[in-house]
Motif scaffolding. Structure first.
Motif, PDB file in Angstrom:
ATOM      1  N   UNK A 103      11.126   4.805  -2.797  1.00 25.26           N
ATOM      2  CA  UNK A 103      10.019   4.857  -1.859  1.00 25.26           C
ATOM      3  C   UNK A 103       9.143   6.069  -2.166  1.00 25.26           C
ATOM      4  N   UNK A 104       7.831   5.881  -2.052  1.00 28.91           N
ATOM      5  CA  UNK A 104       6.896   6.967  -2.346  1.00 28.91           C
ATOM      6  C   UNK A 104       6.670   7.868  -1.143  1.00 28.91           C
ATOM      7  N   UNK A 105       6.975   7.358   0.053  1.00 28.73           N
ATOM      8  CA  UNK A 105       6.673   8.101   1.268  1.00 28.73           C
ATOM      9  C   UNK A 105       5.344   7.684   1.870  1.00 28.73           C
ATOM     10  N   UNK A 106       4.555   6.934   1.108  1.00 33.73           N
ATOM     11  CA  UNK A 106       3.291   6.390   1.591  1.00 33.73           C
ATOM     12  C   UNK A 106       3.542   4.957   2.046  1.00 33.73           C
ATOM     13  N   UNK A 107       3.390   4.647   3.336  1.00 31.69           N
ATOM     14  CA  UNK A 107       3.699   3.309   3.844  1.00 31.69           C
ATOM     15  C   UNK A 107       2.973   2.197   3.105  1.00 31.69           C
ATOM     16  N   UNK A 108       1.714   2.411   2.761  1.00 33.83           N
ATOM     17  CA  UNK A 108       0.939   1.378   2.069  1.00 33.83           C
ATOM     18  C   UNK A 108       1.487   1.144   0.663  1.00 33.83           C
TER      19      UNK A 108
ATOM     20  N   UNK B  37       4.820  -0.662   0.767  1.00 36.93           N
ATOM     21  CA  UNK B  37       4.660  -2.083   1.075  1.00 36.93           C
ATOM     22  C   UNK B  37       4.186  -2.849  -0.157  1.00 36.93           C
ATOM     23  N   UNK B  38       3.293  -2.244  -0.918  1.00 31.42           N
ATOM     24  CA  UNK B  38       2.805  -2.863  -2.156  1.00 31.42           C
ATOM     25  C   UNK B  38       3.956  -3.069  -3.136  1.00 31.42           C
ATOM     26  N   UNK B  39       4.765  -2.037  -3.322  1.00 32.56           N
ATOM     27  CA  UNK B  39       5.889  -2.131  -4.254  1.00 32.56           C
ATOM     28  C   UNK B  39       6.878  -3.207  -3.824  1.00 32.56           C
ATOM     29  N   UNK B  40       7.186  -3.256  -2.539  1.00 33.88           N
ATOM     30  CA  UNK B  40       8.148  -4.245  -2.044  1.00 33.88           C
ATOM     31  C   UNK B  40       7.638  -5.658  -2.279  1.00 33.88           C
ATOM     32  N   UNK B  41       6.381  -5.915  -1.964  1.00 35.86           N
ATOM     33  CA  UNK B  41       5.838  -7.260  -2.130  1.00 35.86           C
ATOM     34  C   UNK B  41       5.621  -7.605  -3.596  1.00 35.86           C
TER      35      UNK B  41
ATOM     36  N   UNK C 125       7.923   2.009 -12.351  1.00 35.23           N
ATOM     37  CA  UNK C 125       6.869   1.532 -11.461  1.00 35.23           C
ATOM     38  C   UNK C 125       5.830   2.620 -11.186  1.00 35.23           C
ATOM     39  N   UNK C 126       4.560   2.225 -11.199  1.00 34.23           N
ATOM     40  CA  UNK C 126       3.462   3.094 -10.805  1.00 34.23           C
ATOM     41  C   UNK C 126       2.507   2.267  -9.954  1.00 34.23           C
ATOM     42  N   UNK C 127       2.109   2.819  -8.817  1.00 39.40           N
ATOM     43  CA  UNK C 127       1.236   2.091  -7.908  1.00 39.40           C
ATOM     44  C   UNK C 127       0.001   2.916  -7.597  1.00 39.40           C
ATOM     45  N   UNK C 128      -1.166   2.273  -7.610  1.00 43.97           N
ATOM     46  CA  UNK C 128      -2.437   2.905  -7.287  1.00 43.97           C
ATOM     47  C   UNK C 128      -3.146   2.064  -6.244  1.00 43.97           C
ATOM     48  N   UNK C 129      -3.551   2.695  -5.132  1.00 46.39           N
ATOM     49  CA  UNK C 129      -4.274   1.981  -4.101  1.00 46.39           C
ATOM     50  C   UNK C 129      -5.762   1.928  -4.426  1.00 46.39           C
ATOM     51  N   UNK C 130      -6.409   0.844  -4.019  1.00 50.43           N
ATOM     52  CA  UNK C 130      -7.850   0.671  -4.220  1.00 50.43           C
ATOM     53  C   UNK C 130      -8.449   0.250  -2.882  1.00 50.43           C
TER      54      UNK C 130
END
Length: 224
Positions: A83-88, A91-95, A152-157
């Motif tokens: 978990x990144x600690x950022x809820x958004x 959620x992106x990673x889980x889905x 895994x790497x996630x970036x919000x837009x």
């Protein structure tokens, strides 16, 4: 081995996505889990050392209103991220992992009409996944073994968009023909590793659907 064909590699992300995505580290190959509410551990994900619960087990805790995803006992996906600690972002990673599981479930069931496939995938990702699954169905194939997803790497837009990059290790998963039950025991090569770039969008109900996928089999960034 090359468990997955190169179909998903044909799906191109937008130029914006390509610029936004950060590269996955490790060793490469091509192609593209429910969040555990009761702990920091992601259901279906490794939080540092031990392998995660397989989707057939983690799916039992699927959130209300979401389709349950079941795997056969001889096939497992392991998702290694924390978990990144950022809820958004979490959620992106889980889905994102549930999108992967939904495609594999369709292969196991031998049908593109599963509830989860269209629940977690849409647009180009859905049409490509359907074609991909139909390729298995046409040959009467499935797969067995274990596939590991990592880096895994996630970036919000904005509020409703995201990009996720990750790698997969298919060296321990193999094609199996349902009729003959013969398993193709292919050797591990660079093509056993895949780099994925994916785009997701959040629906009004909060579900992050994968809308586009690009992959690179044999990518040096994912190889050990």
């Amino acid at each position: 081995m090359n468990r997955r064909p190169t179909l998903l590699a044909a799906l191109a992300l937008t130029a914006t996505a390509a610029l936004t995505l950060s590269a996955c580290g490790g060793s490469g190959s091509d192609e593209g889990s429910a969040k555990d509410k009761d702990s920091d551990k992601i259901a279906g994900a490794d939080t540092g050392g031990e392998k995660s619960a397989p989707p057939s087990e983690s799916s039992a805790s699927a959130a209300e209103g979401r389709p349950k995803i079941d795997f056969p006992s001889d096939a497992k996906n392991f998702f290694e991220y924390e978990k990144t600690g950022d809820p958004a972002k979490d959620a992106v990673l889980a889905d994102s992992t549930l999108s992967v599981n939904s495609v594999d479930e369709a292969i196991f069931v031998g049908s593109t009409d599963t509830e989860a496939l269209g629940f977690y995938n849409t647009e180009k990702a859905l049409s490509g996944s359907i074609t991909y699954v139909l390729g298995y169905i046409k040959k009467d194939d499935t797969w067995v073994g274990e596939t590991r997803y990592f880096d895994y790497k996630v970036t919000l837009s904005g509020a409703n968009g995201a990009y996720v990059t990750y790698c997969s290790d298919e060296s321990k998963s193999f094609i199996k023909n349902k009729k003959t039950e013969k398993v193709k025991d292919t050797p591990t090569t660079a093509d056993s590793y895949v780099l994925y770039n994916t785009k997701l969008e959040k629906r009004a109900d909060g579900v992050w659907q994968t809308t586009d996928v690009a992959s690179n089999r044999g990518s040096k960034e994912c190889q050990p």
